[in-house]
Scaffold this active site. Structure first.
Site, short mmCIF file in Angstrom:
data_model
loop_
_atom_site.label_atom_id
_atom_site.label_comp_id
_atom_site.label_asym_id
_atom_site.label_seq_id
_atom_site.Cartn_x
_atom_site.Cartn_y
_atom_site.Cartn_z
N HIS A 82 0.82 -1.21 0.00
CA HIS A 82 0.00 0.00 0.00
C HIS A 82 0.85 1.25 0.00
CE1 HIS A 82 -4.18 -1.51 1.37
NE2 HIS A 82 -3.65 -2.29 0.45
N GLY A 88 4.54 6.21 -3.98
CA GLY A 88 5.83 5.54 -3.98
C GLY A 88 6.25 4.99 -2.62
N SER A 92 5.25 6.83 3.72
CA SER A 92 4.21 7.82 4.04
C SER A 92 3.02 7.14 4.74
CB SER A 92 3.75 8.55 2.78
OG SER A 92 3.49 7.64 1.75
N ASP A 264 -5.99 -17.63 2.57
CA ASP A 264 -5.71 -18.94 2.00
C ASP A 264 -6.16 -19.97 3.03
OD1 ASP A 264 -4.63 -21.40 1.36
OD2 ASP A 264 -2.58 -20.66 1.02
N THR A 267 -3.51 -23.36 3.49
CA THR A 267 -2.21 -23.19 4.16
C THR A 267 -2.05 -21.71 4.53
OG1 THR A 267 -1.14 -22.93 1.99
CG2 THR A 267 -1.06 -25.13 2.98
#
Ligand code: HEM
Ligand SMILES: *[C@@H]1O[C@H](CO)[C@@H](O)[C@H](O)[C@H]1NC(C)=O
Ligand SMILES: *[C@@H]1O[C@H](CO)[C@@H](O)[C@H](O)[C@H]1NC(C)=O
Ligand SMILES: *[C@@H]1O[C@H](CO)[C@@H](O)[C@H](O)[C@H]1NC(C)=O
Ligand SMILES: CC(=O)N[C@H]1CO[C@H](CO)[C@@H](O)[C@@H]1O
Length: 349
Positions: A82, A88, A92, A264, A267
């Site tokens: 995220h 970038g 932040s 999942d 597993t």
């Protein structure tokens, strides 16, 4: 631009010449074109002289935290992804809101469920590194390195993380909207979100394989099990037994919004290719997960990764490296934060 491509002095000179040319073009193009032009040179051994124990200290704390709280790995991988996708990889996402900056990225609605374990881990590492070598290591390098180590620790592939990122000076909740995928988006919308940032469909399918670990809160998939459509309460694409189990788990979710299911189911704590195998059996949790096996653009890639874990690991490692270099900050538009949850200059941007 590839990492290290401006490393040789010859190339640096070339860059300067081109830079003069760019100044002219600047009149026409927005400033961001220029800002993104002279990327910092990231190197594997960036802290070798200034903080030689960086890797060791980071790894010790990551290992201890993951042993103590196994949900850490998924939390850190998600926070890292995220962070990179919004302005970038510049940490932040770690900045808390304050009255100077308004709502920070971390407090955006979509992010409310981002787990505290990731923030806790980065804080622990930063505190230790500030004692060892004050003002040297960026929070964004700590986050990128921790995510990589945790992927490896849970059974996933290893990849080099080049270092030397600066921490960003801006974090705004409003920037999160439109940058991140939601489970109710169409596949076309999601493909576009990744494409805008330079990621191919194959890279997207590999990256979402990170859902081989971690949780999703019931609210993120409740429509699939409780009110899919007027005629069918349960999404017919979902395995019926799986749907029943999720209905039981989430029966109370409106009263207890912390209820969550493993991404999942087979597993849950292991980084493997089971996520893709699950999709083929109707065991995808989010609507967007399950949609990947139906859409003709993503289906063959799901089939490849379900059949060949090595192919998944190779592609995932390459794509994560690419994520970790996304819009990294140069000297001028970044800093080495003293604390990962606040800018050095509280009154900054
Ligand atoms: C199609 C694009 C994607 C969508 C719609 C999506 C959506 C979500 C949602 C809704 C959750 C549950 C959050 C919660 O309830 O707390 C989640 C969890 C997670 N996502 Fe994604 N995601 C996407 C792509 C990715 C990518 C590319 C990565 C990493 C490379 C990633 C890593 C994770 C991880 C590790 C978790 C588990 C977090 C935890 O257990 O704390 N996701 N995702
Ligand atoms: C998807 O969900 C978000 C938040 O839950 C909501 O704001 C948005 O309107 C939804 N979008 C669509 C296309 O349904
Ligand atoms: C439902 O949630 C309430 C409030 O959190 C709790 O007291 C109750 O035990 C929960 N019931 C079930 C079946 O989980
Ligand atoms: C699995 O993928 C790897 C990497 O692309 C490839 O070298 C290998 O031959 C594949 N294995 C099979 C059985 O197809
Ligand atoms: C968009 C989104 O996922 N928002 C969620 C943020 O977290 C709160 C509290 O857990 C949920 O209620 C929202 O649905």
């Amino acid at each position: 631009m590839a990492v290290g491509s401006i490393a040789s002095s010859n190339n640096v000179i070339k860059m300067k010449k081109i830079a003069c040319f760019v100044v002219v073009i600047l009149v026409i193009f927005p400033l961001t074109t220029f800002a993104g032009y002279t990327k910092p040179t990231l190197t594997k051994d960036y802290y070798m002289k200034t903080c030689p124990r960086f890797e060791e200290i980071t790894n010790n704390i990551v290992t201890a935290k993951q042993a103590e709280t196994p949900t850490t790995a998924a939390a850190v991988v998600r926070v890292f992804f995220h962070d990179c996708m919004v302005d970038g990889c510049d940490a932040s996402t770690l900045v808390a809101s304050n009255h100077f900056h308004g709502k920070a990225e971390r407090d955006a609605d979509i992010n409310l469920s981002l787990p505290g374990d990731a923030f806790d881990l980065v804080t622990r590492i930063k505190t230790a590194l500030e004692l060892e070598c004050p003002g040297i290591v960026s929070c964004s390098d700590i986050l990128a390195t921790s995510a990589r180590n945790l992927i490896k620790m849970t059974g996933g592939p290893f990849y080099e993380v080049p270092l030397g990122r600066k921490d960003g000076l801006v974090s705004q909740a409003s920037r999160v909207i439109g940058n991140l995928a939601l489970p109710n988006m169409t596949m076309t919308h999601i493909i576009d979100l990744f494409k805008i940032k330079g990621f191919t469909i194959q890279e997207m399918v590999a990256l979402v394989g990170a859902h081989t670990i971690g949780f999703s809160h019931c609210s993120e998939f409740s429509n699939r099990i409780f009110h899919y459509s007027k005629t069918q309460p349960v999404d017919p694409k979902m395995n019926p037994k799986y749907a029943e189990a999720l209905k039981t788990l989430c029966a109370n979710y409106t009263k207890d919004p912390t209820m969550a299911a493993f991404n999942d189911v087979m597993t849950p704590g292991k980084f493997d290719n089971m996520y893709y195998k699950n999709l083929q059996r109707g065991l995808g949790l989010l609507a967007t997960d399950q949609a990947m096996v139906d859409d003709p653009r993503t289906k063959p890639i799901v089939e490849l990764y379900a059949a060949n874990e090595t192919a998944f690991f190779n592609d995932f490692a390459k794509a994560m490296l690419k994520v970790s270099l996304y819009e990294i900050k140069t000297d001028k538009d970044g800093e080495i934060r003293h604390r990962c949850d606040s800018f050095n200059n509280q009154k900054g941007t």
